[in-house]
Each structure stands twice: as structure tokens, then as C-alpha cells.
Design a protein around this motif. Sequence first.
Motif, PDB file in Angstrom:
ATOM      1  N   ARG A  31       5.055  -9.294 -14.974  1.00  0.00           N
ATOM      2  CA  ARG A  31       6.062  -8.687 -15.840  1.00  0.00           C
ATOM      3  C   ARG A  31       5.370  -7.933 -16.972  1.00  0.00           C
ATOM      4  O   ARG A  31       4.144  -7.914 -17.042  1.00  0.00           O
ATOM      5  CB  ARG A  31       6.967  -9.776 -16.408  1.00  0.00           C
ATOM      6  CG  ARG A  31       6.188 -10.813 -17.215  1.00  0.00           C
ATOM      7  CD  ARG A  31       6.936 -12.118 -17.369  1.00  0.00           C
ATOM      8  NE  ARG A  31       6.207 -13.092 -18.141  1.00  0.00           N
ATOM      9  CZ  ARG A  31       5.250 -13.867 -17.661  1.00  0.00           C
ATOM     10  NH1 ARG A  31       4.871 -13.768 -16.404  1.00  0.00           N
ATOM     11  NH2 ARG A  31       4.648 -14.749 -18.424  1.00  0.00           N
ATOM     12  N   LYS A  32       6.168  -7.360 -17.865  1.00  0.00           N
ATOM     13  CA  LYS A  32       5.616  -6.635 -19.001  1.00  0.00           C
ATOM     14  C   LYS A  32       4.709  -7.567 -19.806  1.00  0.00           C
ATOM     15  O   LYS A  32       5.110  -8.665 -20.173  1.00  0.00           O
ATOM     16  CB  LYS A  32       6.758  -6.123 -19.882  1.00  0.00           C
ATOM     17  CG  LYS A  32       6.292  -5.255 -21.015  1.00  0.00           C
ATOM     18  CD  LYS A  32       7.463  -4.691 -21.790  1.00  0.00           C
ATOM     19  CE  LYS A  32       6.982  -3.782 -22.900  1.00  0.00           C
ATOM     20  NZ  LYS A  32       8.100  -3.175 -23.613  1.00  0.00           N
ATOM     21  N   SER A  35       0.692  -8.224 -16.151  1.00  0.00           N
ATOM     22  CA  SER A  35       0.825  -7.410 -14.942  1.00  0.00           C
ATOM     23  C   SER A  35      -0.133  -7.798 -13.830  1.00  0.00           C
ATOM     24  O   SER A  35      -0.094  -7.216 -12.756  1.00  0.00           O
ATOM     25  CB  SER A  35       0.645  -5.928 -15.278  1.00  0.00           C
ATOM     26  OG  SER A  35      -0.643  -5.719 -15.818  1.00  0.00           O
ATOM     27  N   SER A 125       4.788  -3.217 -14.157  1.00  0.00           N
ATOM     28  CA  SER A 125       6.211  -3.418 -14.470  1.00  0.00           C
ATOM     29  C   SER A 125       6.379  -3.409 -15.985  1.00  0.00           C
ATOM     30  O   SER A 125       6.378  -4.445 -16.615  1.00  0.00           O
ATOM     31  CB  SER A 125       6.717  -4.730 -13.869  1.00  0.00           C
ATOM     32  OG  SER A 125       5.927  -5.806 -14.321  1.00  0.00           O
ATOM     33  N   GLY A 130      10.252  -7.565 -14.187  1.00  0.00           N
ATOM     34  CA  GLY A 130       9.046  -7.577 -13.375  1.00  0.00           C
ATOM     35  C   GLY A 130       9.288  -7.984 -11.934  1.00  0.00           C
ATOM     36  O   GLY A 130      10.366  -7.788 -11.374  1.00  0.00           O
TER      37      GLY A 130
END
Length: 166
Positions: A31-32, A35, A125, A130
Motif C-alpha cells: 500500500r501507500k 510498496s 500503489s 493498495g
Amino acid sequence: MVTGIKVRWEESCSYSPPPVTMKVFDSVWLRKGVSNAETEVDFSFLGDKTERVILNYTLEPVMDCDEWDRLAGFYVFGPDGERYELARILTPFMMWGESYTFHADITPMSPLLRGRRRLQIFAGSAVNKGFSASASLTFYERPTGIPLCPVPFQRLVSRSRFGPFR
């Protein structure tokens, strides 16, 4: 124009072992801010009879829809400490909550899968929640009685206009 082809087998194989699949990442949340993920794997069980290696990489968006395509990748750190890209994946545009599995034949890079190696999985993402990412490697052993036909590994590019590849 080809009118006919004749094939004759010089040697027959007595046994073709079943493939072995090794799960190396299982539902990792990318996810942010997070990654990529890494793990260490011992490939010493392979020996020298591996004929083919297939990467199976599954991405599932952790949301209803990702309206953009995303870059994803799978890497191995070689004995020299360098990071080598085994596969680069571009997700389909507008992933609507479905999981997608990508398969890549990474056999030419299989000499890097010897001993203990660090693997890395990546999925870009920068928005939303994500991806859940999983990856496995499927190893096909050379059948008994068939000689090895090695494929040499050679780095084709080491630099780009943006600097060295890592």
C-alpha cells in the motif's frame, strides 16, 4: 512452404518428476508507504536438475476499483548483493476488485536462485488501499536420462540514462 516434418527421438526419458511449487509471499499487503516486501528463501534443495522455473504472481486490489494501471515487480538479490529483476508486471487498467494472476517464465534467470537468496515483491500503489500480493515459484525438474542444455545468464543492460540499474 513446409510439406512435412519428421521427428525422431534419440533418447527417451524414463521418469518425468512432478513440478514443485514453493509459496514465497502469501497475501502481503502492499500500500501507500509500504510498496514492497522481502523474504529470504533457501534454494539449496534445487540441485542442478531444474529445467524450468515459472513465477506465479497474484495481485488483488484491496478496494472496489483501482482506476489506474500499476507497475509491479519481482526481484532476487544475487550473490554479489545486486538486485536483479526477474519479472515486471503492468496491471490491467480499471481493476474492479478481481484478483489477477500473472505467470512469467524466469528460467533464464534461474542460476541466480542458488543457495540462500533474498527475494523482493513490489506493487506501486500511491492511492487507495493498495494490493494483497502473493507469489510462488514452480520448479520443473529435468527428466531422468535427458542431458542438461544450459542457458547462460548475461546482463544485457547495466545502465540507463537515469543511472545504474538496481
